[in-house]
Design an enzyme around this catalytic site. Structure first.
Site, PDB file in Angstrom:
ATOM      1  N   ASP A  70       5.597  -7.888  -0.314  1.00  0.00           N
ATOM      2  CA  ASP A  70       5.634  -6.849   0.716  1.00  0.00           C
ATOM      3  C   ASP A  70       5.129  -7.331   2.077  1.00  0.00           C
ATOM      4  O   ASP A  70       5.043  -6.547   3.025  1.00  0.00           O
ATOM      5  CB  ASP A  70       4.789  -5.645   0.288  1.00  0.00           C
ATOM      6  N   ARG A  95      -1.482  -5.644  -2.568  1.00  0.00           N
ATOM      7  CA  ARG A  95      -1.274  -6.016  -1.170  1.00  0.00           C
ATOM      8  C   ARG A  95      -2.556  -6.467  -0.448  1.00  0.00           C
ATOM      9  O   ARG A  95      -2.497  -6.814   0.737  1.00  0.00           O
ATOM     10  CB  ARG A  95      -0.658  -4.837  -0.399  1.00  0.00           C
ATOM     11  N   ARG A 141      -2.620   6.713   1.935  1.00  0.00           N
ATOM     12  CA  ARG A 141      -3.105   5.333   2.026  1.00  0.00           C
ATOM     13  C   ARG A 141      -4.378   5.243   2.881  1.00  0.00           C
ATOM     14  O   ARG A 141      -5.450   4.927   2.376  1.00  0.00           O
ATOM     15  CB  ARG A 141      -2.018   4.417   2.602  1.00  0.00           C
ATOM     16  N   HIS A 170       3.365   6.804   4.455  1.00  0.00           N
ATOM     17  CA  HIS A 170       2.839   6.270   5.707  1.00  0.00           C
ATOM     18  C   HIS A 170       3.358   7.118   6.858  1.00  0.00           C
ATOM     19  O   HIS A 170       4.471   7.661   6.798  1.00  0.00           O
ATOM     20  CB  HIS A 170       3.316   4.824   5.945  1.00  0.00           C
ATOM     21  N   CYS A 264       8.844  -0.660   9.596  1.00  0.00           N
ATOM     22  CA  CYS A 264       7.985  -1.364   8.650  1.00  0.00           C
ATOM     23  C   CYS A 264       8.001  -2.880   8.876  1.00  0.00           C
ATOM     24  O   CYS A 264       7.002  -3.562   8.647  1.00  0.00           O
ATOM     25  CB  CYS A 264       8.412  -1.061   7.215  1.00  0.00           C
TER      26      CYS A 264
END
Length: 271
Positions: A70, A95, A141, A170, A264
């Site tokens: 990612d 991550r 998050r 997000h 992103c």
């Protein structure tokens, strides 16, 4: 309503998807058993990078690391305002190594005001700059305590917005900044209180339909004139055109398998 607009050249950081895959699931878009095509992901990413350069933007790249599929989603790697870098501290273990990797890139490239955060934040995934204000997402998050940390570090007002739809985990999946005073967003992604705040701050904002939001149409990048967004989001493109913007459809369907699109992949370096 048509408005005269001009593009402002931007400096961007991107990461090629050399190790892209979907081997775990940390959002509703990720289905590990679904096949991925890394060569296609890289081709689509390269087309986005080249489009940015054609539009007059400067694109820096960071070397992707094995085991971090990612890392291509550079927007999550940090938040940069006035040359200050707020590092990213990820919620999911898969991550966590991305945060130090991005912070090291900034330190190696001469950034001096760099902060390793105390609280969880996932970079520009949840921090979007509108003029001299920061809109800050939370709910899935980013820890809401990080909003005060960002305000203290950047010295800019931070407005907290709470997300409630798991498919919009997000802020940059539910809201896009179009100019210093304009946004487009999906109201149903937010709590009633956050919706009221957005109506107060941006009464003329573009609203995305359920369908456009589901197409990831709000995961977009604007330079003040050109708005790059998923090509399937035709309705949003029509609304943008009516406001005097130049919408440009981009195909990042392979990366969407991991829950990411134009924004992103793009971290803005506001030096």
């Amino acid at each position: 309503m048509s408005t005269s607009r001009a593009a402002t050249p931007r400096k961007l950081l991107m990461c090629p998807p050399s190790h892209f895959d979907v081997t775990y699931s940390i959002n509703p878009w990720m289905v590990p058993g679904k096949p991925t095509d890394r060569a296609l992901a890289l081709l689509q990413w390269e087309q986005l990078r080249d489009l940015f350069r054609t539009l007059g933007h400067t694109v820096e790249t960071i070397e992707p690391l094995p085991g971090l599929p990612d890392m291509v989603f550079a927007a999550n790697g940090a938040t940069v305002v006035d040359g200050k870098v707020l590092g990213a501290r990820f919620l999911h273990a898969e991550r966590t190594a991305e945060g130090p990797a991005y912070l090291q890139w900034f330190e190696q490239h001469g950034y001096r005001e760099v902060l390793w955060p105390e609280h969880i934040n996932e970079g520009e995934g949840d921090y979007l700059t509108v003029g001299r204000r920061i809109l800050a997402g939370t709910g899935f998050r980013t820890d809401p305590r990080s909003h005060a940390e960002a305000q203290e570090f950047f010295g800019l007002p931070v407005t907290s917005l709470t997300l409630v739809n798991p498919r919009h985990y997000h802020l940059d999946t539910a809201l896009a900044v179009l100019s210093d005073t304009e946004i487009m967003y999906y109201p149903a992604a937010f709590t009633p209180g956050s919706q009221a705040v957005l109506r107060e701050m941006f009464p003329d904002a573009i609203h995305a339909s359920d369908e456009e939001a589901a197409l990831f149409g709000l995961n977009a990048f604007s330079d003040g004139l050109n708005v790059l967004l998923p090509q399937a989001a035709q309705g949003l493109q029509e609304q943008l055109r009516a406001r005097g913007f130049n919408p440009i459809g981009v195909d990042l369907t392979e990366l969407l398998k991991a829950g990411g699109s134009v924004k992103c992949c793009t971290l803005e370096l506001r030096d």
